[in-house]
Enzyme design. Structure first.
Site, PDB file in Angstrom:
ATOM      1  CG  ASP A   1       2.027   2.930   6.734  1.00  0.00           C
ATOM      2  OD1 ASP A   1       1.916   1.698   6.626  1.00  0.00           O
ATOM      3  OD2 ASP A   1       2.351   3.669   5.786  1.00  0.00           O
TER       4      ASP A   1
ATOM      5  CD  GLU B   1       2.593  -1.842   0.016  1.00  0.00           C
ATOM      6  OE1 GLU B   1       3.263  -1.110  -0.734  1.00  0.00           O
ATOM      7  OE2 GLU B   1       3.048  -2.367   1.050  1.00  0.00           O
TER       8      GLU B   1
ATOM      9  CG  ASP C   1       6.478   2.998  -1.469  1.00  0.00           C
ATOM     10  OD1 ASP C   1       7.533   3.447  -0.967  1.00  0.00           O
ATOM     11  OD2 ASP C   1       5.802   2.099  -0.932  1.00  0.00           O
TER      12      ASP C   1
END
Length: 565
Positions: free
Chosen positions: A98, A256, A332
């Site tokens: 990530d 994202e 999230d």
């Protein structure tokens, strides 16, 4: 069909601070991950996505990076990382990192230098501006509330941060920044990592001149997403990253990218675009918000036809032109079974139904740790038990606005990011087997009932259902590459669709609620020759598939051979 390994894989996301603690300090670490790799291999996952483990002060749980090429000491060392990577590869799995390219920590050496003086060589590594009229340079609002600008007394200027004030945004207009980031990405690829999830990648370009956003309400700050989301120059920067670095490695990438629809997504993932393999879309994550612009805390009931419309749009537009990244929860988002299922009376069957939905869509399925055992939202009673900066900021803001405590906590119980960040529930022992010390955040109180040890031993568990779904994906190409077609688009309880590849066709029937709707097989689909692949209830083979009364949260998947046109 254009086969690719990253289309055929199943991804398992690890939030490392909450996954497994090996040394009793209450925080998960790399050695803890190593100790659980056999569990993941047995489940059948192909790729492990690990949230940031880089050196960080931890103001946003690692998404504030202070050194891209070192490991945070709470997780271990670079030697531990190399050991983990070898162990992952030795089991035939891959590792996706990530990576945050939009911003760094305020403790990154680049930013420490940048704020020393206006003529420092690193000054333009970040976005600095003079204030105006005694306030910030513009009216943009941070994702975490308040202005995106933080005043720095030393140089009498403001720096921009789309997230917290401890996460200053990098200046992608500076070629030196781009060179440094490219070098860093290449450094990780040379170590042998197999891909990247690019955090907040849609925001690396800001509107030229940083103008005010339209502000019909006259407030001091405005959600100016259109000023820093999915702007055209992002694509040029990603193509350069691909051509100069990523192209030379057989890896997977996912970005994202909030705030876009499927046609816009093709600008990132369309065949020949040379940017990303997949993007995470967020449209279905706003189903239970009053509006995408009102913020996630303004909660409303969601409806199934709208979910069908959103998912069907992504399935049909990207088919044969790009690739989907499918998910129902992550670090999230709230727990899927608490959000879209029933986490009390029908926890097991509704979790299995949602798993069926996820794994039968076209695209790469992304599972989040604990999803495979049906972990639920935590719903801590006291704000003192929460750690998430977004949640704490929301609580303080609402209290200052005079909102009753009960109302604030109700929203937090449903939407706090900490719902997904409680420790992985490994067994029914102390602290759910996550740590021998004091966990950094409380364990969900239902760990005695909901844990991996019990699930592995129970052949009818959610865990084994996921394991069967993954095995079916590896066996039947139609699950990976079949074309999606929605059935019953307006039905308010049943989500049904087909997937077709050459002479193979799947029929997927999902009851999303706790009632007993009747499914009527469309006339164009013959029940002849249908084989039941998987279901979350025992089935009576003598049933007439033309008309089925479904049980609460029932899921069925059938496979048949069809005549080629």
């Amino acid at each position: 069909m254009n086969p690719k390994w990253w289309k055929e894989c199943v991804v398992y996301q690890i939030y490392p601070i909450s996954f497994m603690d090996s040394n009793g300090d209450g925080r998960g670490d790399l050695r803890g991950i190593i100790s659980r790799l056999d569990y993941l291999k047995d489940l059948g996952v192909d790729v492990i996505w690990i949230c940031p483990i880089y050196k960080s002060p931890g103001h946003d749980n690692g998404y504030d990076i202070s050194d891209y090429c070192d490991i945070s000491k709470e997780f271990g060392t670079l030697d531990d990382f190399d050991h983990m990577l070898r162990e992952i590869h030795s089991r035939g799995m891959k590792l996706m990192m990530d990576l945050v390219l939009n911003h760094t920590s305020h403790q990154h050496p680049w930013f420490i230098e940048s704020r020393q003086s206006k003529d420092n060589p690193k000054r333009d590594f970040y976005i600095w501006r003079k204030g105006r009229n005694g306030g910030p340079p513009n009216n943009w609002e941070s994702y975490f509330g308040g202005s995106v600008w933080e005043y720095d007394e030393r140089t009498d200027e403001y720096y921009l941060h789309l997230y917290s004030r401890f996460q200053p945004d990098l200046n992608w207009e500076n070629p030196a920044v781009i060179d440094k980031l490219h070098e860093m990405v290449a450094w990780w690829l040379k170590k042998g990592v197999d891909g990247f999830r690019f955090d907040a990648i849609a925001h690396i370009v800001k509107a030229e001149g940083l103008p005010d956003a339209q502000n019909p309400n006259g407030t001091k700050t405005v959600r100016a997403y259109e000023m820093f989301s999915n702007l055209e120059h992002v694509h040029t920067l990603l193509q350069n990253l691909n051509d100069q670095v990523l192209y030379f490695y057989d890896i997977m990438t996912v970005g994202e990218t909030s705030g876009l629809g499927p046609e816009q997504a093709l600008e990132y993932v369309g065949d020949g675009r040379r940017e990303l393999n997949m993007t995470f879309q967020f449209e279905h994550m706003y189903l239970d918000a009053a509006s995408a612009g009102s913020g996630k805390w303004d909660i409303v009931s969601w409806n199934l036809p709208e979910l069908k419309k959103i998912m069907s749009g992504w399935q049909t537009v990207l088919h044969g032109r790009g690739w989907n990244a499918n998910y129902l929860c992550n670090h999230d988002q709230p727990r899927a079974v608490s959000r879209f299922g029933d986490d009390i009376r029908y926890r097991v069957v509704s979790a299995k139904m949602l798993a069926t939905f996820l794994h039968m869509l076209e695209g790469t399925p992304y599972m989040y740790q604990g999803e495979e055992i049906g972990m639920t939202n935590a719903a801590f009673q006291s704000i003192e038990d929460y750690r998430d900066v977004e949640t704490l900021n929301y609580y303080e803001e609402q209290r200052n606005n005079g909102v009753p405590e009960e109302e604030i906590m109700k929203a937090i119980h449903k939407k706090s990011r900490d719902n997904a960040r409680t420790p992985m529930q490994w067994d029914g022992g102390e602290n759910a087997g996550f740590t021998t010390g004091s966990p950094w955040i409380r364990v969900n109180s239902n760990y005695v009932e909901v844990n991996a040890s019990s699930a592995v031993k129970d052949p009818d568990s959610i865990y084994h259902y996921y394991k069967n779904l993954i095995a079916l994906r590896k066996k039947h190409q139609v699950i990976v590459y079949g074309e999606y077609k929605l059935l019953l688009p307006l039905h308010t309880e049943i989500y049904a669709f087909t997937r077709t590849l050459e002479d193979k066709q799947l029929l997927i029937i999902l009851n999303f609620f706790d009632r007993n709707p009747v499914f009527e097989l469309p006339q164009e689909i013959s029940p002849d020759g249908m084989e039941l692949l998987i279901s979350n209830y025992p089935q009576d083979k003598s049933e007439d598939l033309r008309q089925l009364t479904l049980r609460p949260y029932e899921a069925r998947v059938y496979l048949k051979t069809v005549a080629l046109a």
